[in-house]
Scaffold this motif. Structure first.
Motif, PDB file in Angstrom:
ATOM      1  N   SER A 208       0.749  -0.762  -0.037  1.00  0.00           N
ATOM      2  CA  SER A 208      -0.249  -0.031   0.051  1.00  0.00           C
ATOM      3  C   SER A 208       0.192   0.697  -0.090  1.00  0.00           C
ATOM      4  O   SER A 208       2.281   1.535   0.180  1.00  0.00           O
ATOM      5  CB  SER A 208      -1.006   0.063   1.145  1.00  0.00           C
ATOM      6  N   GLN A 209       0.248   2.403  -0.878  1.00  0.00           N
ATOM      7  CA  GLN A 209       0.660   3.128  -0.599  1.00  0.00           C
ATOM      8  C   GLN A 209       0.063   4.960  -0.904  1.00  0.00           C
ATOM      9  O   GLN A 209      -1.260   4.161  -0.213  1.00  0.00           O
ATOM     10  CB  GLN A 209       1.815   3.972  -2.083  1.00  0.00           C
ATOM     11  N   PHE A 210       0.401   6.453  -0.790  1.00  0.00           N
ATOM     12  CA  PHE A 210      -0.133   7.065   0.020  1.00  0.00           C
ATOM     13  C   PHE A 210      -2.018   6.863   1.188  1.00  0.00           C
ATOM     14  O   PHE A 210      -2.373   6.691   1.260  1.00  0.00           O
ATOM     15  CB  PHE A 210      -0.705   7.330  -1.312  1.00  0.00           C
ATOM     16  N   SER A 211      -1.161   6.636   2.167  1.00  0.00           N
ATOM     17  CA  SER A 211      -1.343   6.416   3.253  1.00  0.00           C
ATOM     18  C   SER A 211      -2.904   4.966   3.200  1.00  0.00           C
ATOM     19  O   SER A 211      -3.355   5.225   4.020  1.00  0.00           O
ATOM     20  CB  SER A 211      -2.254   7.261   4.019  1.00  0.00           C
ATOM     21  N   GLY A 212      -2.485   4.382   2.708  1.00  0.00           N
ATOM     22  CA  GLY A 212      -2.647   2.656   2.670  1.00  0.00           C
ATOM     23  C   GLY A 212      -4.011   2.976   1.046  1.00  0.00           C
ATOM     24  O   GLY A 212      -5.523   2.820   1.257  1.00  0.00           O
ATOM     25  N   ARG A 213      -4.106   4.358   0.336  1.00  0.00           N
ATOM     26  CA  ARG A 213      -5.222   5.064  -0.172  1.00  0.00           C
ATOM     27  C   ARG A 213      -5.229   4.193  -1.827  1.00  0.00           C
ATOM     28  O   ARG A 213      -6.332   3.588  -2.281  1.00  0.00           O
ATOM     29  CB  ARG A 213      -5.592   6.084  -0.980  1.00  0.00           C
ATOM     30  N   THR A 214      -4.044   3.806  -2.007  1.00  0.00           N
ATOM     31  CA  THR A 214      -3.734   3.217  -2.996  1.00  0.00           C
ATOM     32  C   THR A 214      -2.931   1.419  -2.736  1.00  0.00           C
ATOM     33  O   THR A 214      -1.953   1.450  -1.638  1.00  0.00           O
ATOM     34  CB  THR A 214      -3.069   3.717  -4.264  1.00  0.00           C
ATOM     35  N   ILE A 215      -2.685   0.005  -3.872  1.00  0.00           N
ATOM     36  CA  ILE A 215      -2.075  -0.537  -4.067  1.00  0.00           C
ATOM     37  C   ILE A 215      -0.960  -0.580  -5.168  1.00  0.00           C
ATOM     38  O   ILE A 215      -1.581  -0.349  -6.209  1.00  0.00           O
ATOM     39  CB  ILE A 215      -3.051  -2.202  -3.731  1.00  0.00           C
TER      40      ILE A 215
ATOM     41  N   LYS B 289      -5.787  -0.791   7.993  1.00  0.00           N
ATOM     42  CA  LYS B 289      -6.952  -1.434   7.045  1.00  0.00           C
ATOM     43  C   LYS B 289      -6.646  -2.510   6.289  1.00  0.00           C
ATOM     44  O   LYS B 289      -7.141  -3.396   6.133  1.00  0.00           O
ATOM     45  CB  LYS B 289      -7.132  -0.901   6.554  1.00  0.00           C
TER      46      LYS B 289
ATOM     47  N   GLN C 201      -5.477   8.233   8.435  1.00  0.00           N
ATOM     48  CA  GLN C 201      -4.915   8.073   9.407  1.00  0.00           C
ATOM     49  C   GLN C 201      -4.687   7.179   9.938  1.00  0.00           C
ATOM     50  O   GLN C 201      -3.148   5.782   9.479  1.00  0.00           O
ATOM     51  CB  GLN C 201      -4.305   9.400  10.041  1.00  0.00           C
TER      52      GLN C 201
ATOM     53  N   GLN D 138      -0.677   5.963  10.668  1.00  0.00           N
ATOM     54  CA  GLN D 138      -0.083   6.351   9.639  1.00  0.00           C
ATOM     55  C   GLN D 138       1.311   7.009  10.419  1.00  0.00           C
ATOM     56  O   GLN D 138       2.031   7.292   9.865  1.00  0.00           O
ATOM     57  CB  GLN D 138      -0.677   8.685   8.995  1.00  0.00           C
ATOM     58  N   THR D 139       0.957   8.187  11.944  1.00  0.00           N
ATOM     59  CA  THR D 139       1.899   8.940  12.611  1.00  0.00           C
ATOM     60  C   THR D 139       2.701   7.460  13.179  1.00  0.00           C
ATOM     61  O   THR D 139       2.925   7.714  14.176  1.00  0.00           O
ATOM     62  CB  THR D 139       2.166   9.748  12.718  1.00  0.00           C
TER      63      THR D 139
END
Lengths: 257, 317
Positions: free
Chosen positions: B130-137, B273, B267, B247-248
């Motif tokens: 995942s990238q972009f805080s889990g918004r994309t795979i 997720k 976040q 996220q942090t």
């Protein structure tokens, strides 16, 4: 001392991410300085305040828009900037090689700061590659730092709240964690002053470095699918508890004898 | 024959069970699995590694003894062992320890590394993360002479497959590190490690104060769960940062994540997720987490959690 701080221009965590051509994001969203890099800039500024006779140089690699993040670093206390301009977003191997080449052209570092990770690609590795390229030690996720005559002593976090204390010979690379400090957000006069600070721009292609032996390519980028279908549990607290226990036992199978 | 190295993590002399998913991910036809153990081996560890299909157990030493822990020395030793055995692929866990070793190994070999993989294909040299805080795979392909992957703990299910393993020693030559380990400070966070836990009970704003977290700890004890927290609970000073999920904070993939009084920000989701199951308890039926979970209870957690603790206690007896 001469302190370099590497910062990255990343999409805001609140930005809506749209994917284009299955391999990149639509960059017409709000971008910010990578949050962990704020801790890196703050720590460099703190050293300048405490030690004196220190120059802080912010470095970024990015597209033209990344200049905004470099200006933020200047407003937060960096003295000048180096902007490595790139048309795309190279992987961490190229990034680390380019950062090393640009820093080396500029001067001799005593400490190089980065954030502990970037919140876009989430790679966790550029700081170690940068250190390896220089042949100097590195530590990341650092939450305390004290400067000694020829070394720095840092603590980084381990599991379950444990911490490891390590001493690194200078020069070194430090990846800053969230709890290292509280970033001071710039005042309006600091922002105005930052506009006049020097930024040296270099094109990525003009930097001289050996092409890394490996690379990472993005084959595909997809939105993370939301597969869950929420079901409501109702009843008295005890009835709900009975249902949760059953779910833990029979569905999730996490209750053992 | 494709040789795959696996960097094994141990805790108090035992193999962390999250390694078993990594070994499972490494197995495949025509592959030889090498498990690297950095602080000595014992029969129990050998049994575990054999049950999951490791062919060679490599005890990495210097002179005649395990190498004193130092992330630089350990990383040097692993890359030397890879070169010695002709291993071009290394897998490990992407938890806190892996974050301190795998990038060092990758940097030393100047080799590509993908951290926090949720799936890998070793034939194609691809990994998903995942990238972009889990918004994309993202599906990423590594190219080069070596391929390194850090696997998100618990992301890949462990399946046993017995295979008799040989134990071999590899003697590394340790060069000066430039980094000295001075001290290990034990943490104040008691109990189960968040990234290793099968079950996590996490509390957020709804917990209201530090004392109320004891409700979660009591309940967690009944199921061997770890206790986590949202950023709000940490920022308010109710619990230490080591407990923060998101996220942090920590990224976790437990089998069950029970979110108590957590609204479920982007976040926070970035850190949990990939949990196999999410159960949300929140008195606000409109909270974001209620729409992104498997089960939700729209009720007061101060009534539900004690009832759950009592019910779990009754079940245990």
């Amino acid at each position: 001392m001469r302190v370099y701080v590497c910062v990255k221009h990343v999409p805001d965590t609140a930005a809506r991410i749209t994917i284009l051509e299955d391999n990149r994001i639509d960059e017409r969203v709000t971008f910010i300085m990578n949050p962990y890099d704020e801790n890196a800039v703050e720590e460099a500024a703190r050293i300048k305040r405490d030690v004196g006779d220190t120059e802080v140089i912010a470095v970024t690699l990015g597209t033209q828009a990344a200049e905004a993040t470099l200006r933020s670093a200047l407003a937060m206390g960096a003295d000048r900037g180096i902007f490595i301009k790139s048309d795309d977003h190279p992987d961490s191997m190229v990034t680390a090689a380019a950062l090393k080449a640009a820093i080396e052209l500029d001067g001799k570092p005593d400490i190089i700061f980065t954030g502990k990770e970037s919140i876009d690609s989430e790679g966790f590795q550029t700081m170690y590659r940068l250190a390896a390229n220089f042949g100097i030690p590195a530590a990341s996720n650092v939450v305390t730092l004290s400067l000694e005559p020829d070394t720095v002593i840092v603590e980084y976090e381990l599991e379950a709240g444990a911490r490891e204390v390590v001493e690194l010979a200078l020069p070194c690379v430090i990846g800053t964690g969230k709890n290292l400090n509280k970033p001071n957000y710039p005042t309006l006069p600091a922002i105005m002053k930052a506009r006049k600070k020097e930024i040296k721009q270099i094109d990525l292609e003009d930097l001289n470095f050996e092409k890394p032996a490996g690379r990472v390519e993005i084959l595909e980028l997809k939105p993370a699918a939301e597969k869950r279908q929420p079901k409501e549990l109702t009843g008295t607290p005890d009835e709900v508890a009975v249902q949760i226990v059953r779910i833990l036992q029979e569905e999730a199978r996490v209750l053992h004898d | 024959m494709q040789k795959i190295g696996i960097l094994i993590e141990t805790k108090e002399g035992e193999i962390k069970k999250t390694n078993l998913g990594v070994i499972t991910a490494a197995r495949g036809d025509g592959r030889e699995l090498y498990a690297f153990l950095m602080d000595g081996i014992n029969d129990d560890q050998k049994d575990v590694l054999q049950s999951y299909g490791v062919h060679k157990i490599v005890e990495v030493i210097s002179e005649d003894a395990p190498i004193d822990y130092n992330p630089v020395s350990w990383s040097q030793a692993v890359s030397q062992a890879m070169v010695h055995f002709g291993i071009n692929t290394l897998l490990g866990l992407a938890g806190i320890q892996g974050q301190n070793l795998l990038p060092r190994i990758a940097a030393g070999l100047n080799a590509p590394l993908v951290m926090d993989c949720s799936a890998i294909d070793l034939a194609a040299h691809t990994a998903q993360k995942s990238q972009f805080s889990g918004r994309t795979i993202a599906t990423l392909k590594t190219k080069g002479n070596f391929h390194l992957y850090g696997i998100r703990p618990n992301a890949i299910e462990a399946l046993p497959a017995f295979c008799r393993a040989d134990v071999v020693s590899f003697q590394a030559e340790i060069k000066k590190a430039g980094l000295t380990v001075k001290e290990l400070k034990q943490g104040d966070a008691s109990g189960v490690d968040l990234t290793e836990a099968d079950v996590i009970l996490a509390g957020g704003r709804g917990l209201e104060n530090s004392e109320n977290f004891s409700l979660l700890f009591e309940c967690a004890q009944m199921v061997g769960a770890a206790v986590g927290a949202s950023r709000v609970a940490v920022d308010e000073g109710w619990v230490p940062y080591a407990m923060q999920v998101g996220q942090t904070g920590k990224t976790v993939s437990p089998k069950v994540y029970i979110a108590c009084g957590i609204s479920g920000s982007v976040q926070h989701f970035a850190g949990m997720k990939t949990a196999a199951m999410i159960i949300a308890i929140n008195k606000d039926p409109e909270a974001a987490i209620m729409k992104r979970c498997d089960y939700f209870v729209a009720a007061d957690l101060f009534e539900i959690i004690p009832a759950l603790s009592a019910r779990l206690k009754a079940t245990a007896n």
